[in-house]
Design a protein around this motif. Structure first.
Motif, short mmCIF file in Angstrom:
data_model
loop_
_atom_site.label_atom_id
_atom_site.label_comp_id
_atom_site.label_asym_id
_atom_site.label_seq_id
_atom_site.Cartn_x
_atom_site.Cartn_y
_atom_site.Cartn_z
N PRO A 314 0.85 -1.20 0.00
CA PRO A 314 0.00 0.00 0.00
C PRO A 314 0.88 1.24 0.00
CG PRO A 314 -0.80 -1.60 1.60
CD PRO A 314 0.53 -2.11 1.13
N GLY A 315 0.52 2.21 -0.82
CA GLY A 315 1.34 3.41 -0.92
C GLY A 315 2.55 3.23 -1.80
N GLY A 316 2.60 2.12 -2.52
CA GLY A 316 3.73 1.84 -3.41
C GLY A 316 3.54 2.46 -4.79
N LEU A 317 4.33 1.97 -5.73
CA LEU A 317 4.29 2.46 -7.10
C LEU A 317 3.97 1.30 -8.04
CD1 LEU A 317 7.62 4.52 -7.02
CD2 LEU A 317 5.30 5.44 -6.77
N MET A 318 3.17 1.59 -9.06
CA MET A 318 2.89 0.58 -10.09
C MET A 318 3.11 1.21 -11.46
SD MET A 318 -0.25 -1.82 -8.70
CE MET A 318 -1.59 -0.68 -8.98
N ILE A 319 3.66 0.39 -12.37
CA ILE A 319 3.90 0.82 -13.75
C ILE A 319 3.30 -0.25 -14.67
CG2 ILE A 319 5.64 1.38 -15.50
CD1 ILE A 319 7.59 2.00 -13.20
N PHE A 320 2.53 0.20 -15.67
CA PHE A 320 1.94 -0.75 -16.62
C PHE A 320 2.21 -0.33 -18.06
CE2 PHE A 320 -0.85 -0.98 -12.85
CZ PHE A 320 -0.70 -2.32 -12.55
N TRP A 400 10.06 4.14 -15.54
CA TRP A 400 10.92 3.63 -14.47
C TRP A 400 11.82 4.74 -13.92
CZ3 TRP A 400 11.68 1.17 -10.46
CH2 TRP A 400 12.93 0.77 -9.99
N ASP A 401 12.33 5.59 -14.81
CA ASP A 401 13.17 6.70 -14.36
C ASP A 401 12.38 7.65 -13.47
OD1 ASP A 401 15.35 5.70 -15.71
OD2 ASP A 401 15.07 6.96 -17.49
N MET A 402 11.11 7.91 -13.81
CA MET A 402 10.26 8.76 -12.96
C MET A 402 10.02 8.10 -11.60
SD MET A 402 7.41 10.60 -15.40
CE MET A 402 6.83 9.16 -16.27
N LYS A 404 11.96 5.96 -10.08
CA LYS A 404 13.21 5.99 -9.31
C LYS A 404 13.41 7.35 -8.64
CE LYS A 404 16.12 4.55 -12.44
NZ LYS A 404 17.43 4.19 -13.05
N GLN A 405 13.00 8.41 -9.32
CA GLN A 405 13.13 9.74 -8.71
C GLN A 405 12.27 9.84 -7.45
OE1 GLN A 405 12.14 12.71 -11.62
NE2 GLN A 405 14.11 12.57 -12.69
N VAL A 406 11.08 9.27 -7.49
CA VAL A 406 10.20 9.28 -6.31
C VAL A 406 10.84 8.49 -5.18
CG1 VAL A 406 7.96 8.53 -5.41
CG2 VAL A 406 8.11 9.59 -7.67
N LEU A 407 11.40 7.32 -5.50
CA LEU A 407 12.05 6.49 -4.50
C LEU A 407 13.23 7.21 -3.86
CD1 LEU A 407 11.98 3.11 -6.48
CD2 LEU A 407 10.63 3.64 -4.44
N GLU A 408 13.99 7.91 -4.70
CA GLU A 408 15.15 8.64 -4.20
C GLU A 408 14.72 9.81 -3.31
OE1 GLU A 408 17.23 9.78 -7.71
OE2 GLU A 408 17.83 7.72 -8.22
N GLN A 409 13.67 10.51 -3.72
CA GLN A 409 13.17 11.64 -2.93
C GLN A 409 12.68 11.19 -1.56
OE1 GLN A 409 10.16 13.29 -5.49
NE2 GLN A 409 11.66 14.15 -6.94
N GLU A 410 12.16 9.96 -1.48
CA GLU A 410 11.66 9.44 -0.21
C GLU A 410 12.74 8.70 0.57
OE1 GLU A 410 8.22 7.10 -1.14
OE2 GLU A 410 6.95 8.86 -1.49
N GLY A 411 13.96 8.68 0.02
CA GLY A 411 15.08 8.05 0.72
C GLY A 411 15.02 6.53 0.74
N ARG A 412 14.27 5.95 -0.17
CA ARG A 412 14.17 4.49 -0.21
C ARG A 412 15.26 3.94 -1.14
NH1 ARG A 412 8.01 2.73 -1.21
NH2 ARG A 412 7.70 4.77 -2.18
N ILE A 413 16.37 3.55 -0.54
CA ILE A 413 17.50 3.07 -1.35
C ILE A 413 17.54 1.54 -1.44
CG2 ILE A 413 18.90 5.12 -0.92
CD1 ILE A 413 20.38 3.54 1.22
N HIS A 414 16.79 0.89 -0.56
CA HIS A 414 16.76 -0.57 -0.58
C HIS A 414 15.41 -1.08 -1.08
CE1 HIS A 414 20.55 -0.59 1.49
NE2 HIS A 414 20.05 0.12 2.50
#
Length: 431
Positions: A314-320, A400-402, A404-414
């Motif tokens: 929940p609160g994750g990211l999905m790409i289709f 995917w690049d977009m 990754k930017q969200v993941l980086e902004q939220e500090g999720r490196i793992h």
């Protein structure tokens, strides 16, 4: 770095992801594909489940209605139908005694060229093909289910001496599984019958949203399925032929025989080969509906959302990857899909229920449960994607690049990523 290829329409989209971030690459369980489809259909006709062989239930003098799925379904009707007709001809049933009814449900009618695609050019030339119209004033009353649903069906099917159901067993986000009895309801049912049936997918109380008993793979105590089953029984089909596909789109088996027992075997086999146990949900799920024809429109493509949500936090990211050349079909779906106020959405849905509206509602619930949902599609579809609360992208790598930017902004490196190249046909089961 590893490259993943996902279907998109009749083409492929690729993305490069560092392998340490890949949690699962879900493809269903290993299953051998059928090598001779015609022979598989023939064996299902002659060695059925729960029924005498087709040649023993059809008489030479019978008129026969064969119900087939419309063009939005992956069934292999064009490979199946000639074998069924050959068997009927062998019994003594002439082509003139056979009517093919395309199970449109509430979908639009086929063009003649689409009839030829679905049935095969030879069958389209030889046989009378009738496109079902759920709003026709010539529908026949078949009876009432225990759920209080008055069942009106295509008059051509009701008046036929014998009815044969065809279709494909698949996962279904409301009815548990597709195929089988769905050829009757919603396939050849009247509009009001279909709406009353599908309204069972909502809870009994306002604000309750979707009925949790009407979910993928659930049949027991599923009122939507129960109503469909009773409606099909009113028609009394004499035989069923259904295909079962692997999660990767290969034909796994053909089941034939009693309209319910044979289909139920197909459901059990599909669950065994296409449900995939997972130990944890991912931060990001990258999926595809499976390419053409499963992503012809956004309406059909949302089946990918409804399976992928089980693999995503929940609160994750999905790409289709969804090509959607016919993205606005049906228009009623896109009109509802633009709505973001879920309270008023549900209230209006209950007041004027329709299948496209419910699918839009359930999909919007899934979208709102995520941080972002990205859709890789044609540029001309971008405005519609934005209005649906999702983010468009021209390529999978761009999406995917977009993300990754969200993941980086939220500090999720793992972060962890799950790949579902045939998400509409792969069912993740969290253990």
């Amino acid at each position: 770095m590893k490259t993943f290829s996902l279907p998109c329409g009749k083409g492929i989209q690729r993305v490069h992801i560092q392998e340490e971030h890949v949690l699962y690459d879900l493809h269903g369980n290993a299953a051998a594909a059928v090598t001779d489809e015609g022979e598989a259909v023939r064996q299902a006709l002659r060695h059925p489940v729960g029924s005498a062989p087709l040649r023993e239930v059809i008489r030479p003098t019978d008129t026969v209605a064969i119900i087939v799925s419309d063009i939005t379904r992956l069934v292999h009707t064009a490979q199946m139908l000639p074998v069924i007709v050959e068997e009927l001809n062998g019994i003594g049933v002439a082509d003139a005694q056979i009517t093919v009814i395309t199970a449109q449900g509430t979908h639009r009618a086929h063009t003649p060229s689409e009839d030829a695609v679905v049935c095969g050019p030879d069958m389209a030339r030889r046989l009378r093909i009738v496109n079902h119209d759920s709003r026709s004033n010539t529908l026949a009353f078949a009876g009432t289910t225990s759920y209080g649903n008055d069942v009106y069906l295509n008059a051509e099917a009701v008046k036929a001496d014998k009815v044969i159901l065809t279709g494909a067993v698949s996962f279904h986000p409301m009815a548990g599984f597709g195929g089988g009895r769905k050829a009757v309801l919603p396939g050849i049912a009247g509009y009001e019958t279909i709406m009353r049936n599908h309204a069972l997918a909502l809870t009994d109380f306002v604000g309750g949203g979707c009925n949790p008993q009407c979910e993928t793979s659930l049949l027991e105590d599923n009122p939507l399925h129960g109503d469909m089953k009773e409606a099909a029984a009113l028609l009394q089909p004499v035989f069923l032929i259904n295909t079962v596909f692997t999660a990767d789109g290969d034909l796994y088996e053909v089941v034939g025989g009693h309209w319910y027992d044979a289909w139920k075997k197909g459901c059990e086999d599909l669950l065994r080969i296409a449900s995939v146990p997972i130990q944890e949900a991912a931060d990001v799920t990258i999926g595809s509906a499976g390419g053409y024809p499963k992503d012809m429109n956004l309406y059909q493509s949302t089946k990918a959302h409804m399976n992928a949500v089980f693999a995503t936090k929940p609160g994750g990211l999905m790409i289709f990857t969804l090509d959607c050349p016919d993205i606005k079909e049906p228009a009623i779906f896109t009109d509802w899909f633009f709505r973001s106020d879920m309270a008023s959405f549900e209230a209006d849905l209950r007041a004027d229920f329709s299948i496209p509206a419910f699918v839009a509602f359930k999909t919007r619930c899934i979208i709102q449960s995520m941080k972002h949902v990205y859709i890789v599609t044609r540029p001309e579809n971008f405005d519609i994607i934005r209005q649906s609360g999702q983010i468009p992208a021209a390529t999978l790598q761009e999406a995917w690049d977009m993300a990754k930017q969200v993941l980086e902004q939220e500090g999720r490196i793992h972060y962890k990523v799950t790949i579902m190249s045939h998400a509409a046909a792969t069912f993740p089961v969290l253990k």
